[in-house]
Design an enzyme around this catalytic site. Structure first.
Site, mmCIF file in Angstrom:
data_model
loop_
_atom_site.group_PDB
_atom_site.id
_atom_site.type_symbol
_atom_site.label_atom_id
_atom_site.label_comp_id
_atom_site.label_asym_id
_atom_site.label_seq_id
_atom_site.Cartn_x
_atom_site.Cartn_y
_atom_site.Cartn_z
ATOM 1 N N ASP A 11 -19.061 -6.964 9.717
ATOM 2 C CA ASP A 11 -20.374 -7.249 10.277
ATOM 3 C C ASP A 11 -20.395 -6.778 11.734
ATOM 4 O O ASP A 11 -19.683 -7.328 12.573
ATOM 5 C CB ASP A 11 -20.621 -8.757 10.176
ATOM 6 C CG ASP A 11 -21.945 -9.203 10.749
ATOM 7 O OD1 ASP A 11 -22.633 -8.408 11.425
ATOM 8 O OD2 ASP A 11 -22.293 -10.377 10.526
ATOM 9 N N ILE A 12 -21.224 -5.789 12.032
ATOM 10 C CA ILE A 12 -21.262 -5.209 13.382
ATOM 11 C C ILE A 12 -21.674 -6.243 14.438
ATOM 12 O O ILE A 12 -21.292 -6.122 15.601
ATOM 13 C CB ILE A 12 -22.167 -3.963 13.427
ATOM 14 C CG1 ILE A 12 -21.870 -3.129 14.678
ATOM 15 C CG2 ILE A 12 -23.645 -4.343 13.314
ATOM 16 C CD1 ILE A 12 -22.445 -1.727 14.645
ATOM 17 N N ASN A 25 -35.335 1.728 12.961
ATOM 18 C CA ASN A 25 -36.406 2.613 12.518
ATOM 19 C C ASN A 25 -37.262 2.951 13.740
ATOM 20 O O ASN A 25 -37.086 2.386 14.813
ATOM 21 C CB ASN A 25 -37.218 1.972 11.387
ATOM 22 C CG ASN A 25 -37.821 0.639 11.782
ATOM 23 O OD1 ASN A 25 -38.436 0.502 12.840
ATOM 24 N ND2 ASN A 25 -37.649 -0.361 10.944
ATOM 25 N N VAL A 34 -28.593 -2.861 8.407
ATOM 26 C CA VAL A 34 -28.011 -3.165 9.720
ATOM 27 C C VAL A 34 -29.091 -3.628 10.695
ATOM 28 O O VAL A 34 -28.902 -4.583 11.448
ATOM 29 C CB VAL A 34 -27.270 -1.924 10.290
ATOM 30 C CG1 VAL A 34 -26.869 -2.132 11.734
ATOM 31 C CG2 VAL A 34 -26.060 -1.594 9.447
ATOM 32 N N ASP A 35 -30.231 -2.952 10.679
ATOM 33 C CA ASP A 35 -31.332 -3.268 11.583
ATOM 34 C C ASP A 35 -31.765 -4.725 11.419
ATOM 35 O O ASP A 35 -31.869 -5.477 12.393
ATOM 36 C CB ASP A 35 -32.499 -2.319 11.294
ATOM 37 C CG ASP A 35 -33.580 -2.315 12.362
ATOM 38 O OD1 ASP A 35 -33.348 -2.843 13.464
ATOM 39 O OD2 ASP A 35 -34.659 -1.759 12.087
ATOM 40 N N THR A 123 -27.375 6.294 6.629
ATOM 41 C CA THR A 123 -26.806 6.350 5.275
ATOM 42 C C THR A 123 -27.357 5.290 4.330
ATOM 43 O O THR A 123 -27.058 5.322 3.141
ATOM 44 C CB THR A 123 -25.275 6.222 5.303
ATOM 45 O OG1 THR A 123 -24.922 4.948 5.848
ATOM 46 C CG2 THR A 123 -24.641 7.327 6.109
ATOM 47 N N GLY A 124 -28.139 4.363 4.836
ATOM 48 C CA GLY A 124 -28.705 3.325 3.974
ATOM 49 C C GLY A 124 -30.032 3.793 3.398
ATOM 50 O O GLY A 124 -30.101 4.752 2.626
ATOM 51 N N TYR A 126 -32.279 5.478 4.652
ATOM 52 C CA TYR A 126 -32.653 6.844 5.029
ATOM 53 C C TYR A 126 -31.981 7.901 4.157
ATOM 54 O O TYR A 126 -32.289 9.078 4.258
ATOM 55 C CB TYR A 126 -32.363 7.098 6.503
ATOM 56 C CG TYR A 126 -33.380 6.476 7.447
ATOM 57 C CD1 TYR A 126 -34.287 5.502 7.024
ATOM 58 C CD2 TYR A 126 -33.436 6.861 8.764
ATOM 59 C CE1 TYR A 126 -35.214 4.949 7.886
ATOM 60 C CE2 TYR A 126 -34.366 6.304 9.645
ATOM 61 C CZ TYR A 126 -35.250 5.353 9.191
ATOM 62 O OH TYR A 126 -36.176 4.812 10.052
#
Length: 174
Positions: A11-12, A25, A34-35, A123-124, A126
């Site tokens: 988890d970042i 975005n 992640v966002d 990579t998600g 998008y």
């Protein structure tokens, strides 16, 4: 230089670094993946900071990045980076993704941050192919830190097994 880059799975929002990168975005208003995780962990302060940026400069175009406070996340700042949407590779996606990583590194260095954590940008939702995106990320960071003292340490934080393995294999080749 490869000792200045590493990969972890997790988890970042829980990584101990000076600054984390959000795969944002264009609206900077939060979203999925992640966002969404970063906005949830940070609390309302980060959304308010993003709203101020959008009022001042409009939406953030692909390839660009902006920096805000981190809210409740125990880092010094969050860099919101807008990567390209994958459209088959004929719409300059590779150049835009490279530009995204460079702009994040520039913001971190300009603010004196020694450590930075990146997700796998684009990579998600998008749809950027994970192996191609990882190669661009690692190559861009490797070239950047080879010429500059900051950031001193770059951590790629992968959410899933597949990305973690891709990054580990690419880093092992350096």
């Amino acid at each position: 230089m490869s000792e200045r880059m590493s990969v972890i799975q997790g988890d970042i929002t829980r990584v101990e670094v000076d600054v984390i990168v959000n795969a944002a975005n264009s609206s900077l208003m939060g979203g999925g993946g992640v966002d969404g995780a970063i906005h949830r962990a940070a609390g309302p302060a980060i959304l308010e900071a993003c709203k101020v940026i959008v009022r001042q400069q409009g939406e953030c175009a692909p390839g660009h990045a902006v920096i805000t406070e981190a809210g409740n996340i125990p880092v010094k700042a969050v860099i919101h980076a807008v990567g390209p949407v994958w459209q088959g590779g004929e719409k300059h996606e590779a150049q835009l993704l490279e530009q995204t990583y460079r702009n994040c590194l520039d913001l971190a260095a300009a603010n004196g941050y020694r450590t930075i954590a990146f997700p796998a940008i684009s990579t998600g939702a998008y749809g950027y192919p994970k192996d191609e995106a990882a190669k661009i990320a690692i190559d861009t960071v490797y070239r950047y830190i080879g010429l500059r003292p900051l950031p001193e340490q770059v951590i790629f934080v992968c959410f899933d097994d597949e990305n973690t393995q891709i990054y580990q294999q690419l880093l092992a080749q350096l």
